[in-house]
Design a protein around this motif. Structure first.
Motif, mmCIF file in Angstrom:
data_model
loop_
_atom_site.group_PDB
_atom_site.id
_atom_site.type_symbol
_atom_site.label_atom_id
_atom_site.label_comp_id
_atom_site.label_asym_id
_atom_site.label_seq_id
_atom_site.Cartn_x
_atom_site.Cartn_y
_atom_site.Cartn_z
ATOM 1 N N UNK A 133 0.838 -1.195 0.000
ATOM 2 C CA UNK A 133 0.000 0.000 0.000
ATOM 3 C C UNK A 133 0.873 1.245 0.000
ATOM 4 N N UNK A 134 0.296 2.335 -0.504
ATOM 5 C CA UNK A 134 1.048 3.585 -0.598
ATOM 6 C C UNK A 134 1.330 4.143 0.791
ATOM 7 N N UNK A 135 2.582 4.496 1.027
ATOM 8 C CA UNK A 135 3.011 5.172 2.250
ATOM 9 C C UNK A 135 3.824 6.371 1.796
ATOM 10 N N UNK A 136 3.153 7.533 1.786
ATOM 11 C CA UNK A 136 3.681 8.716 1.125
ATOM 12 C C UNK A 136 4.034 8.348 -0.319
ATOM 13 N N UNK A 137 5.289 8.466 -0.738
ATOM 14 C CA UNK A 137 5.636 8.176 -2.132
ATOM 15 C C UNK A 137 6.180 6.760 -2.314
ATOM 16 N N UNK A 138 6.036 5.911 -1.290
ATOM 17 C CA UNK A 138 6.565 4.559 -1.336
ATOM 18 C C UNK A 138 5.441 3.527 -1.277
ATOM 19 N N UNK A 139 5.765 2.303 -1.688
ATOM 20 C CA UNK A 139 4.897 1.162 -1.464
ATOM 21 C C UNK A 139 5.461 0.360 -0.304
ATOM 22 N N UNK A 140 4.597 0.029 0.660
ATOM 23 C CA UNK A 140 5.041 -0.655 1.879
ATOM 24 C C UNK A 140 4.230 -1.933 2.052
ATOM 25 N N UNK A 141 4.884 -3.056 2.425
ATOM 26 C CA UNK A 141 4.139 -4.307 2.614
ATOM 27 C C UNK A 141 3.347 -4.298 3.921
ATOM 28 N N UNK A 142 2.025 -4.338 3.821
ATOM 29 C CA UNK A 142 1.188 -4.339 5.013
ATOM 30 C C UNK A 142 0.940 -5.755 5.538
ATOM 31 N N UNK A 143 1.462 -6.766 4.853
ATOM 32 C CA UNK A 143 1.335 -8.144 5.313
ATOM 33 C C UNK A 143 2.690 -8.838 5.203
ATOM 34 N N UNK A 144 3.123 -9.454 6.310
ATOM 35 C CA UNK A 144 4.399 -10.166 6.357
ATOM 36 C C UNK A 144 4.154 -11.542 6.971
ATOM 37 N N UNK A 145 4.629 -12.573 6.302
ATOM 38 C CA UNK A 145 4.589 -13.923 6.860
ATOM 39 C C UNK A 145 6.015 -14.422 7.030
ATOM 40 N N UNK A 146 6.292 -15.036 8.189
ATOM 41 C CA UNK A 146 7.625 -15.526 8.522
ATOM 42 C C UNK A 146 7.523 -16.994 8.920
ATOM 43 N N UNK A 147 8.346 -17.826 8.316
ATOM 44 C CA UNK A 147 8.385 -19.247 8.654
ATOM 45 C C UNK A 147 9.827 -19.621 9.024
ATOM 46 N N UNK A 148 9.978 -20.247 10.184
ATOM 47 C CA UNK A 148 11.291 -20.652 10.677
ATOM 48 C C UNK A 148 11.298 -22.159 10.884
ATOM 49 N N UNK A 149 12.283 -22.826 10.286
ATOM 50 C CA UNK A 149 12.447 -24.279 10.414
ATOM 51 C C UNK A 149 13.836 -24.547 10.980
ATOM 52 N N UNK A 150 13.881 -25.156 12.166
ATOM 53 C CA UNK A 150 15.137 -25.323 12.904
ATOM 54 C C UNK A 150 15.328 -26.779 13.300
ATOM 55 N N UNK A 151 16.553 -27.276 13.162
ATOM 56 C CA UNK A 151 16.924 -28.600 13.652
ATOM 57 C C UNK A 151 17.573 -28.434 15.030
ATOM 58 N N UNK A 152 16.954 -28.934 16.103
ATOM 59 C CA UNK A 152 17.518 -28.771 17.442
ATOM 60 C C UNK A 152 18.912 -29.387 17.539
ATOM 61 N N UNK A 153 19.791 -28.735 18.316
ATOM 62 C CA UNK A 153 21.168 -29.230 18.453
ATOM 63 C C UNK A 153 21.211 -30.632 19.044
ATOM 64 N N UNK A 154 20.322 -30.904 20.012
ATOM 65 C CA UNK A 154 20.348 -32.206 20.680
ATOM 66 C C UNK A 154 19.611 -33.286 19.893
ATOM 67 N N UNK A 155 18.851 -32.890 18.873
ATOM 68 C CA UNK A 155 18.138 -33.867 18.039
ATOM 69 C C UNK A 155 18.093 -33.343 16.604
ATOM 70 N N UNK A 156 19.251 -33.275 15.940
ATOM 71 C CA UNK A 156 19.312 -32.658 14.603
ATOM 72 C C UNK A 156 18.488 -33.374 13.547
ATOM 73 N N UNK A 157 18.092 -34.623 13.829
ATOM 74 C CA UNK A 157 17.254 -35.336 12.864
ATOM 75 C C UNK A 157 15.808 -34.834 12.884
ATOM 76 N N UNK A 158 15.430 -34.080 13.920
ATOM 77 C CA UNK A 158 14.079 -33.536 14.030
ATOM 78 C C UNK A 158 14.025 -32.115 13.486
#
Length: 266
Positions: A207-232
């Motif tokens: 959406x317009x924010x003054x003379x710029x376009x700004x993302x009003x929706x952000x999705x974040x996905x994090x996938x981590x392998x635990x140190x003590x169980x890297x197979x998970x």
């Protein structure tokens, strides 16, 4: 580390993975996976970044994790560009999380459990399982390229959705999808090549924010392998929807203090 504290660390990611964005020279290696990247001339103004002194938002936040979910909480974010990120999360009218993030350290108050987190980025990287710093956090919030290209060429691949840019900053491998018609970042995938931990970002609803376009929706996905169980694999996701975004040259405040009766998270 308990999932409650991982959720706190995920909230840090929003406030926004060296406290300055580094300029990365392109390599001339070629194919990665099924997509071939080739050197092309560096386009002028590859992504149009938002120019501001102070930015404030009123937003809605949802978090989905292994043991804890946050659904449609209210969050206020204040940023002084390249200096401070402040956030306050409320549910049912009560503030449950407050954060103050600077290029030097991260401080988070869990007001529900009366716990505080105060840590450096090197310690945070170890706890979260993914390389992170202030500039990456700010880039995530603003929809900026996580790494600024340098040199006359970049490694890229043209596809129907736009230009896919390939960059490396060991241990990270980063692919960024750019809508060249709007000069906006729409997707980022960052992979830690040592652990295969992954951070994926999606930007939409520009959406317009003054003379710029700004993302009003952000999705974040994090996938981590635990140190003590890297197979998970432990997966978490965040959705941030802005109801209002404002930029200004007038200073805003960043109130933050740690009560004496709060315990340290770790």
């Amino acid at each position: 580390m308990s999932n409650n504290y991982r959720i706190l660390l995920l909230l840090v990611i929003l406030t926004t993975v060296s406290c300055k964005r580094q300029r990365i020279a392109s390599k001339t290696s070629e194919a990665r996976g099924t997509t071939a990247f080739h050197p092309i001339p560096l386009p002028e103004r590859l992504v149009e970044d938002l120019d501001f002194e102070y930015l404030t938002t009123r937003s809605k936040l949802s978090v989905a994790g292994k043991l804890q979910n946050i659904d449609n909480a209210s969050v206020s974010i204040r940023i002084k560009k390249d200096s401070v990120i402040w956030l306050s999360v409320t549910t049912l009218g009560l503030e449950v999380v407050r954060g103050l993030i600077t290029p030097e350290k991260v401080q988070i108050l869990d007001k529900f459990h009366k716990v505080h987190l105060s840590t450096t980025y090197s310690a945070l990287t170890g706890k979260l399982g993914f390389p992170i710093d202030f500039q990456r956090l700010q880039s995530i919030l603003l929809g900026s390229l996580p790494l600024v290209p340098a040199g006359p060429t970049v490694l890229a691949h043209t596809e129907p959705q736009g230009l896919r840019l390939y960059q490396e900053q060991p241990p990270l491998r980063i692919e960024s999808l750019i809508d060249t018609s709007q000069k906006k970042l729409t997707q980022v995938e960052a992979v830690d090549q040592q652990t295969d931990n992954r951070l994926t970002l999606f930007y939409s609803d520009f959406q317009a924010l003054q003379s710029y376009l700004f993302p009003f929706a952000v999705q974040i996905h994090l996938s981590v392998h635990p140190k003590l169980a890297p197979e998970k694999t432990e997966k978490s996701s965040i959705q941030l929807i802005h109801n209002r975004v404002e930029i200004s040259t007038e200073a805003v405040t960043f109130p933050f203090s740690i009560p004496n009766n709060y315990k340290s998270a770790f």
